[in-house]
Design an enzyme around this catalytic site. Structure first.
Site, mmCIF file in Angstrom:
data_model
loop_
_atom_site.group_PDB
_atom_site.id
_atom_site.type_symbol
_atom_site.label_atom_id
_atom_site.label_comp_id
_atom_site.label_asym_id
_atom_site.label_seq_id
_atom_site.Cartn_x
_atom_site.Cartn_y
_atom_site.Cartn_z
ATOM 1 N N VAL A 111 -3.601 0.295 -9.745
ATOM 2 C CA VAL A 111 -2.458 -0.431 -9.175
ATOM 3 C C VAL A 111 -2.136 0.218 -7.839
ATOM 4 O O VAL A 111 -1.665 1.350 -7.814
ATOM 5 C CB VAL A 111 -1.237 -0.344 -10.130
ATOM 6 C CG1 VAL A 111 -0.008 -0.972 -9.491
ATOM 7 C CG2 VAL A 111 -1.549 -1.018 -11.460
ATOM 8 N N ASP A 112 -2.435 -0.434 -6.708
ATOM 9 C CA ASP A 112 -2.150 0.210 -5.425
ATOM 10 C C ASP A 112 -0.677 0.028 -5.059
ATOM 11 O O ASP A 112 0.091 -0.599 -5.793
ATOM 12 C CB ASP A 112 -3.112 -0.274 -4.329
ATOM 13 C CG ASP A 112 -2.840 -1.696 -3.853
ATOM 14 O OD1 ASP A 112 -1.775 -2.260 -4.180
ATOM 15 O OD2 ASP A 112 -3.701 -2.246 -3.147
ATOM 16 N N SER A 113 -0.285 0.584 -3.903
ATOM 17 C CA SER A 113 1.142 0.602 -3.548
ATOM 18 C C SER A 113 1.750 -0.797 -3.460
ATOM 19 O O SER A 113 2.927 -0.984 -3.777
ATOM 20 C CB SER A 113 1.333 1.347 -2.233
ATOM 21 O OG SER A 113 0.417 0.876 -1.268
ATOM 22 N N MET A 151 2.067 -2.240 -6.937
ATOM 23 C CA MET A 151 3.185 -1.549 -7.571
ATOM 24 C C MET A 151 4.504 -2.264 -7.258
ATOM 25 O O MET A 151 5.364 -2.401 -8.123
ATOM 26 C CB MET A 151 3.222 -0.095 -7.097
ATOM 27 C CG MET A 151 4.143 0.789 -7.894
ATOM 28 S SD MET A 151 3.671 0.893 -9.632
ATOM 29 C CE MET A 151 5.194 1.534 -10.312
ATOM 30 N N ARG A 163 -2.210 -10.396 0.917
ATOM 31 C CA ARG A 163 -1.598 -10.024 -0.367
ATOM 32 C C ARG A 163 -0.303 -10.805 -0.611
ATOM 33 O O ARG A 163 0.032 -11.131 -1.749
ATOM 34 C CB ARG A 163 -1.353 -8.516 -0.413
ATOM 35 C CG ARG A 163 -2.636 -7.669 -0.302
ATOM 36 C CD ARG A 163 -3.394 -7.623 -1.599
ATOM 37 N NE ARG A 163 -2.658 -6.911 -2.613
ATOM 38 C CZ ARG A 163 -2.746 -5.599 -2.867
ATOM 39 N NH1 ARG A 163 -3.577 -4.853 -2.160
ATOM 40 N NH2 ARG A 163 -2.038 -5.056 -3.823
#
Ligand SMILES: CC(C)(COP(=O)(O)OP(=O)(O)OC[C@H]1O[C@@H](n2cnc3c(N)ncnc32)[C@H](O)[C@@H]1OP(=O)(O)O)[C@@H](O)C(=O)NCCC(=O)NCCS
Lengths: 81, 344
Positions: free
Chosen positions: A38-40, A43, B274
């Site tokens: 889980v990257d920043s 997160m 993202r």
């Protein structure tokens, strides 16, 4: 109010949904970044989802301190109280 | 005496009748960004989805890029430049504040004497301009309106700041709006959150840069005072975008009276892949909806990003004229604006 077990299960579902990690891998001692991939930014998504599900507020400054699943569970338990 | 005043008479509705874009000639891959920051191509791609961006050269000014994009939009609309009654330019990176760049653009494209002005609404600037233009047409103060989003964000980028150096790009996108029998631009859901104004801002105000105590100003690796640049609290902005903006996008669908299943295309502000992926999930967008992912090769071009992405989506064949698209702009302010449009 959710119990500790319910919070772990809820977080496992959230991490599964966001990072595609099998729910059984989401254990208290697991680090979000090192063990669960889980990257920043993921997160942040986990936190936003957890806030919704458990009706708590987790400010940005506190997110950095949530290194492991256990940290997050403890934080949510306290925040609910 | 209160005299009787004629009401203005507008068209029943407005629509986008043409779109055009201009991307600077110079392509800047991540490798070039990495000359100035400690990072990696892999990190930049995984956190932002950006592989390359275009940076403008000295000749590719805000006005020149706008004129190129406008020319294409006008040709696409099949009208004459002289048919344009208003020119609205959204930008935060035109450094000559007086006069507005819109007047020079209007003159040089041969639009005659249209109303012309600039607006400042960050990455929501294009959607703000579209909303104003629609109002002018339905009010009757303009028949056709040229709305341009244009940025040279490379001028406002701190190339040594690893949190922003890879994000921004340059370019111009334009649309022509005209009258319509049917509604082809939905109600705009827009607003601002000034309590978050510090989350995306300029490092140093122009007046401080000129007259401030230079010893207080940030310096670069060569010890020279840094030119003002855009700085942001990345995580706070990311959280706001994935959470609040998905809600605003949903409100725009509701306001238009449609659901995500009715959409053919989704053209969000191109800030970060993202954010786009997260919005797709939150909105539960069906598979058939074509999603603009122009950020990969264009970076974040602020006010220019939506018309640039729209033009590319149409040119690639992923979307076609008459399709229904959701657009949403959001950024420094913080400000946001979302609406549903019929593509030109
Ligand atoms: C800019 C952005 C990609 C940064 O990602 P982030 O996860 O917030 O980055 P952080 O600053 O929290 O850093 C996370 C980690 O990556 C590292 N890092 C930061 N920038 C880096 C870079 N360029 N290269 C490599 N590593 C980097 C940090 O040192 C940190 O490491 P640590 O956890 O070991 O300390 C992200 O915040 C973002 O895109 N936000 C939205 C911004 C946006 O779109 N704004 C415009 C809206 S209009």
């Amino acid at each position: 109010m959710a119990t500790k077990e319910e919070i772990v299960a809820g977080l496992a579902d959230i991490v599964n949904e966001i990072a595609g990690i099998p729910t059984e891998d989401v254990q208290l001692d697991k680090s979000f970044t090192d063990d669960l991939d889980v990257d920043s930014l993921s997160m942040v998504e986990v936190v936003v989802a957890a806030e919704e599900q458990f009706s708590v507020k987790i400010p940005d400054d506190d997110v950095k301190n949530l290194k492991t699943v256990g940290d997050a569970v403890d934080y949510i338990l306290k925040a609910q109280a | 005496m209160t005299a009787k005043i004629n009401p203005s008479k507008g068209a029943p509705h407005a629509r986008i009748v043409g779109v055009g874009g201009y991307r600077p000639v110079r392509v800047v891959p991540n490798e070039v960004i990495l000359e100035h920051i400690d990072s990696s191509d892999e990190w930049i791609r995984s956190r932002s989805g950006i592989a390359s961006r275009h940076w403008a050269g000295p000749e590719e000014t805000v006005a020149e890029m706008s004129i190129e994009a406008a020319g294409k939009a006008i040709a696409d609309a099949g009208i004459d430049a002289s048919d344009i009654d208003a020119v609205v330019v959204a930008t935060v990176s035109h450094f000559k504040q007086t006069p507005a760049v819109a007047t020079e653009i209007a003159h040089r494209i041969g639009a005659g004497k249209p109303a012309a002005f600039d607006i400042s609404a960050g990455c929501a600037g294009f959607t703000y301009g579209l909303t104003l233009g629609k109002g002018m047409i339905t009010d009757g103060t303009a028949g056709h309106v040229l709305v341009i989003g244009v940025e040279r964000l490379s001028d406002l980028t701190d190339k040594e700041d690893r949190a922003t150096a890879f994000l921004f790009g340059d370019g111009a996108g334009a649309v022509v709006l005209g009258p319509s029998k049917e509604a082809a631009i939905g109600p705009t859901v827009w607003g601002s959150e000034g309590d978050k104004s510090q989350t995306i801002t300029q490092t140093v105000a122009w007046d401080e840069f000129r007259s401030g105590d230079v010893s207080q100003l940030p310096v670069d690796s060569k010890g020279e005072v840094k030119f003002p640049a855009i700085t942001q609290e990345g995580q706070a902005v990311f959280r706001w975008a994935v959470y609040e903006m998905a809600r605003v996008a949903q409100e725009a669908l509701d306001a238009a009276g449609i659901t995500s299943a009715d959409l053919d295309a989704f053209i969000p502000h191109q800030a970060n892949m993202r954010i786009i992926d997260s919005m797709i999930k939150a909105l539960k967008l069906p598979e058939h909806v074509a999603v603009a992912r122009d950020v990969e090769t264009t970076g974040n071009t602020s006010a220019a990003s939506i018309p640039l992405a729209m033009e590319r989506l149409l040119a690639s064949g992923a979307a076609k004229s008459g399709d229904t698209a959701l657009i949403i702009g959001f950024g420094a302010g913080l400000v946001y604006a979302a609406t549903v449009v019929t593509l030109p």
